[in-house]
Design an enzyme around this catalytic site. Structure first.
Site, PDB file in Angstrom:
ATOM      1  N   TYR A 147      12.921  45.154  30.160  1.00 37.34           N
ATOM      2  CA  TYR A 147      13.992  44.799  31.130  1.00 37.34           C
ATOM      3  C   TYR A 147      15.104  46.243  31.047  1.00 37.34           C
ATOM      4  CZ  TYR A 147      18.196  42.578  32.550  1.00 37.34           C
ATOM      5  OH  TYR A 147      19.423  42.507  33.205  1.00 37.34           O
TER       6      TYR A 147
HETATM    7  O1  NJP Z   1      20.958  35.505  36.885  1.00 36.33           O
HETATM    8  P1  NJP Z   1      20.629  34.225  37.771  1.00 36.33           P
HETATM    9  P2  NJP Z   1      22.166  36.189  37.088  1.00 36.33           P
HETATM   10  N1  NJP Z   1      13.346  37.745  45.290  1.00 36.33           N
HETATM   11  O2  NJP Z   1      19.375  33.787  37.105  1.00 36.33           O
HETATM   12  C1  NJP Z   1      17.277  35.973  42.540  1.00 36.33           C
HETATM   13  C2  NJP Z   1      21.598  40.976  36.346  1.00 36.33           C
HETATM   14  N2  NJP Z   1      22.336  40.854  34.822  1.00 36.33           N
HETATM   15  O3  NJP Z   1      23.315  35.844  38.428  1.00 36.33           O
HETATM   16  O4  NJP Z   1      14.754  33.560  44.263  1.00 36.33           O
HETATM   17  C3  NJP Z   1      14.811  36.934  45.946  1.00 36.33           C
HETATM   18  O5  NJP Z   1      21.616  32.932  38.034  1.00 36.33           O
HETATM   19  C4  NJP Z   1      17.086  34.366  42.215  1.00 36.33           C
HETATM   20  O6  NJP Z   1      17.024  33.555  43.513  1.00 36.33           O
HETATM   21  P3  NJP Z   1      15.905  32.859  43.793  1.00 36.33           P
HETATM   22  C5  NJP Z   1      20.201  40.480  36.496  1.00 36.33           C
HETATM   23  O7  NJP Z   1      19.392  41.158  35.809  1.00 36.33           O
HETATM   24  C6  NJP Z   1      22.478  39.659  34.447  1.00 36.33           C
HETATM   25  O8  NJP Z   1      22.616  36.500  35.795  1.00 36.33           O
HETATM   26  O9  NJP Z   1      16.136  31.614  44.699  1.00 36.33           O
HETATM   27  N3  NJP Z   1      15.538  36.799  44.717  1.00 36.33           N
HETATM   28  C7  NJP Z   1      18.687  34.182  41.790  1.00 36.33           C
HETATM   29  O10 NJP Z   1      19.546  34.154  42.860  1.00 36.33           O
HETATM   30  C8  NJP Z   1      20.182  40.363  37.851  1.00 36.33           C
HETATM   31  O11 NJP Z   1      19.877  41.608  38.422  1.00 36.33           O
HETATM   32  C9  NJP Z   1      23.190  39.267  33.169  1.00 36.33           C
HETATM   33  O12 NJP Z   1      15.134  32.299  42.250  1.00 36.33           O
HETATM   34  C10 NJP Z   1      15.210  36.798  43.564  1.00 36.33           C
HETATM   35  C11 NJP Z   1      19.148  35.443  41.274  1.00 36.33           C
HETATM   36  O13 NJP Z   1      17.968  36.432  41.656  1.00 36.33           O
HETATM   37  C12 NJP Z   1      21.555  39.931  38.395  1.00 36.33           C
HETATM   38  O14 NJP Z   1      22.395  40.260  37.057  1.00 36.33           O
HETATM   39  C13 NJP Z   1      23.392  40.758  32.425  1.00 36.33           C
HETATM   40  C14 NJP Z   1      14.066  37.257  43.155  1.00 36.33           C
HETATM   41  C15 NJP Z   1      19.201  35.517  39.658  1.00 36.33           C
HETATM   42  O15 NJP Z   1      20.093  34.717  39.262  1.00 36.33           O
HETATM   43  C16 NJP Z   1      21.892  38.488  38.712  1.00 36.33           C
HETATM   44  O16 NJP Z   1      21.439  37.787  37.749  1.00 36.33           O
HETATM   45  C17 NJP Z   1      23.170  41.844  32.912  1.00 36.33           C
HETATM   46  C18 NJP Z   1      13.170  37.726  44.245  1.00 36.33           C
HETATM   47  N4  NJP Z   1      11.779  37.961  43.874  1.00 36.33           N
HETATM   48  C19 NJP Z   1      22.626  41.960  34.261  1.00 36.33           C
HETATM   49  N5  NJP Z   1      13.966  37.087  41.767  1.00 36.33           N
HETATM   50  C20 NJP Z   1      23.326  37.927  32.562  1.00 36.33           C
HETATM   51  N6  NJP Z   1      23.248  36.913  33.182  1.00 36.33           N
HETATM   52  O17 NJP Z   1      23.604  38.181  31.206  1.00 36.33           O
HETATM   53  C21 NJP Z   1      15.070  36.398  41.373  1.00 36.33           C
HETATM   54  O18 NJP Z   1      23.498  42.811  32.350  1.00 36.33           O
HETATM   55  N7  NJP Z   1      16.014  36.241  42.398  1.00 36.33           N
END
Ligand code: NJP
Length: 223
Positions: A147
């Site tokens: 990651y």
């Molecule tokens: O997490 P979460 P975050 N195609 O799980 C989408 C980074 N980050 O807001 O497709 C399209 O609530 C998924 O949507 P769905 C992390 O690496 C986090 O924290 O409908 N979309 C959902 O909307 C990421 O890059 C932390 O399931 C896809 C979203 O992504 C970003 O923040 C710390 C997909 C994930 O929402 C947002 O994550 C850090 C696909 N194939 C960085 N796969 C932390 N939370 O601590 C997933 O340093 N999504």
């Protein structure tokens, strides 16, 4: 006239919070993620300035189509936020499952490239702005080396993308948070960064005046 922001990962967490904050500041938003039901519910709540655009960031054609639809609907795309990403439960290389790494690379690495590739023609026309969600894990050592490496990629890509975009007046900012209280984790993290804090940082990056290019915003949990 209102500007338009395209957001990936808009169905939850940081992306959803950024969509809400952007609409509150008068932006139109394009909401991209796989879960169409979530996007539709959010768009219904946000009103006519929000357009649900279901798709998968690991499929380049989904992004190309979504950006074209968004540009048609609102006339231009002024900013694009490559935010979608995923983590893995496995702590590192030794205990990790190689077949799961490919999925994560498809989303966290290829998904970011596909998002930029689909957005740049629109951003070139608007002299627009690219935002990317990197991570503290893309700047420091963490448990979860694969990651972390996917996020080092995002930071490395953004350094060079910024140079590419500056040639035509575009800008690019990486938002790099530590732990944020989102569905990224199975358990709530109420004492960590809140998604609204990250959304504020993203919108601040977009608010920079024409002579400033904010390249990276690093947020760590307090305490
Ligand atoms: O997490 P979460 P975050 N195609 O799980 C989408 C980074 N980050 O807001 O497709 C399209 O609530 C998924 O949507 P769905 C992390 O690496 C986090 O924290 O409908 N979309 C959902 O909307 C990421 O890059 C932390 O399931 C896809 C979203 O992504 C970003 O923040 C710390 C997909 C994930 O929402 C947002 O994550 C850090 C696909 N194939 C960085 N796969 C932390 N939370 O601590 C997933 O340093 N999504």
């Amino acid at each position: 006239t209102a500007k338009t922001l395209f957001i990936t990962g808009a169905s939850s967490g940081i992306g959803e919070a950024t969509a809400r904050a952007a609409v509150a500041q008068g932006w139109n938003v394009g909401l991209f993620a796989r879960r169409a039901d979530k996007l539709q519910a959010l768009a219904a709540e946000l009103g006519e300035t929000a357009l649900p655009l279901p798709g998968d960031v690991s499929r380049t054609e989904d992004l190309t189509k979504a950006l074209a639809t968004l540009a048609d609907r609102f006339g231009a795309v002024d900013a694009a936020y490559a935010n979608a990403g995923m983590g893995l439960d496995h702590p590192g290389v030794e205990k990790g499952a190689p077949e799961e790494w490919r999925r994560m690379i498809d989303v966290n690495v290829m998904g970011v490239l596909y998002t930029a590739h689909a957005a740049l023609p629109h951003l070139r026309s608007s002299k627009g702005h690219m935002l990317l969600t990197g991570s503290a894990a893309g700047r420091r050592e963490i448990k979860g080396s694969v990651y972390g490496a996917s996020k080092w990629f995002v930071h490395g890509f953004a350094e060079n993308l910024a140079a590419e975009m500056h040639e035509w007046g575009g800008r690019c900012t990486v938002i790099a948070p530590g732990m944020v209280n989102t569905a990224f984790f199975d358990q709530p993290k109420p004492d960590k960064i809140q998604p609204d804090d990250v959304a504020r940082a993203a919108l601040f990056a977009l608010s920079a005046g024409p002579t400033a290019s904010l390249r990276e915003i690093f947020l760590m949990p307090q305490g």
